[in-house]
Design an enzyme around this catalytic site. Structure first.
Site, PDB file in Angstrom:
ATOM      1  N   ARG A 173       0.915  -1.347   0.016  1.00 35.78           N
ATOM      2  CA  ARG A 173      -0.252  -0.010   0.063  1.00 35.78           C
ATOM      3  C   ARG A 173       0.769   1.430   0.117  1.00 35.78           C
ATOM      4  O   ARG A 173       0.335   2.121   0.729  1.00 35.78           O
ATOM      5  CB  ARG A 173      -0.969  -0.220   1.150  1.00 35.78           C
ATOM      6  N   SER A 225     -11.476  -1.033   3.127  1.00 32.90           N
ATOM      7  CA  SER A 225     -10.310  -1.457   4.412  1.00 32.90           C
ATOM      8  C   SER A 225      -9.822  -0.161   4.785  1.00 32.90           C
ATOM      9  O   SER A 225      -8.904   0.560   4.334  1.00 32.90           O
ATOM     10  CB  SER A 225      -9.509  -2.302   3.764  1.00 32.90           C
ATOM     11  N   GLU A 240      -4.829   2.910   6.207  1.00 29.26           N
ATOM     12  CA  GLU A 240      -4.833   2.618   4.976  1.00 29.26           C
ATOM     13  C   GLU A 240      -5.273   3.779   4.093  1.00 29.26           C
ATOM     14  O   GLU A 240      -4.820   4.240   3.214  1.00 29.26           O
ATOM     15  CB  GLU A 240      -5.388   1.468   4.492  1.00 29.26           C
TER      16      GLU A 240
END
Length: 366
Positions: free
Chosen positions: A180, A263, A359
């Protein structure tokens, strides 16, 4: 076509359903439009003010699916409306067999790319089906799922360099990709480079990633050996895409119904000196080996162990089907989501000694 809106509502531009505004929202279709926006007196002056305060001079968004505005944004929000997928035909002869290069405009919905590839028999993106967002943001975020990251598919990221006022191309190796992570998530480059299109390398030859048990279960091939799968024409590319979509729809809320950003937390990767004592304490703890020193632990599992699955804090909550997802139960203010996020981080650290990280991009407002 370009469109500049002053004091612009951002409710249509974020999937969390935050009712906030931007001082300026500038939307564009072409690189020429973008150049005109960046030299517009109102936009340029506001960008200089923000930069002078130590803030980013602008914030570029996709479909608003991986961000949380924490309040009204005092600067310039940019959005690319350009869409399109084109095949590049001038592939070097030694690479032409089995390879297809696609040029995808930054404003193209990522799942449209997945659908296009499945329809045309192009392998690579299928495990990333139904991940929300647009191509440009996907390349910056390095989206991933079920053993595949978009960095595995990226050949080049084409950007507009705001400082030099010219195009700049980053190879996949120059993008600094990690979990990420990419160089364009860091303030210096984020304030300089704007993704305008991405070159993807996909495959015509049949190559599926079926390592994850969840995908095998969804396809009904739990007991089929790797050798049997390799010699079979089943499952098809389209069947894998449909299985991934079913999995995601079964555990992630539709942002059109429940405000969310997918998420919310990264899965922490920890040294085995941290992991092994935890495994001794929690023998059933799910985990994924990264290498001989590092192991990834699902953040959702830790959040669930802390008792947060399905719970609310004010009008913010944790989704009952997936603990990684924070949701807007209706009318939540940005500070309520932030408070829930921080509370969960603190609780996980207290119980496991691991500090998880968002995230989702938290975009600071007024």
């Amino acid at each position: 076509m370009k469109k500049i809106t002053i004091d612009a509502p951002l409710l249509p531009h974020n999937t969390f359903g935050m009712d906030v505004k931007a001082a300026v929202l500038a939307e564009y279709d072409t690189v020429n439009d973008l150049q005109e926006i960046l030299t517009d007196p109102t936009v340029a002056s506001l960008m200089q003010v923000e930069k002078g305060k130590g803030h980013l001079p602008f914030w570029h968004i996709g479909s608003g699916s991986n961000l949380l505005f924490t309040g009204d944004y005092p600067g310039v929000v940019l959005h690319c409306s350009a869409k399109g997928i084109d095949t590049i035909t001038n592939i070097p002869s030694n690479d032409s067999d089995g390879v297809c290069l696609l040029k995808v405009e930054a404003g193209t919905l990522w799942d449209d790319v997945c659908a296009y590839c499945a329809c045309h028999g192009l392998y690579g993106p299928e495990n990333l089906s139904l991940i929300p967002g647009e191509m440009g943001a996907a390349a910056v975020q390095n989206i991933g799922a079920y053993g595949v990251e978009i960095s595995d598919l990226i050949e080049e990221v084409i950007c507009w360099d705001v400082e030099s006022a010219q195009e700049h191309r980053f190879s996949s190796g120059e993008m600094g990709y990690g979990y990420r992570e990419s160089r364009l998530k860091h303030p210096t480059d984020k304030a300089r480079f704007i993704v305008t299109s991405v070159i993807l390398r996909v495959q015509r030859a049949r190559k599926l990633h079926l390592e994850y048990a969840g995908i095998k279960r969804a396809l009904g091939i739990d007991n089929v050996s790797e050798a049997e799968l390799a010699s079979s024409e089943s499952p098809t590319l389209q069947e894998v895409r449909e299985a991934v979509i079913r999995i995601r729809e079964g555990k992630l809320p539709d942002p059109k119904v429940i405000g969310n950003a997918g998420s919310f937390f990264k899965n922490p990767v920890v040294d085995n000196s941290v992991f092994l004592p935890l495994l001794a304490q929690y023998p059933d703890m799910p985990h994924y080996v990264v290498d001989h020193n590092l192991t990834k632990i699902p953040a959702g599992w830790m959040i669930e162990q802390c008792g947060w699955k399905g719970r609310n804090l004010g009008r913010a909550g944790v989704y009952e089907k997936q603990s990684l997802v924070l949701v807007n139960r209706g009318g939540a203010m940005p500070e309520e989501i932030v408070r829930l996020c921080q509370t969960i981080i603190d609780d996980v650290e207290k119980k496991f000694g691991i500090r998880i990280e968002p995230e989702v991009n938290l975009i600071e407002g007024l």
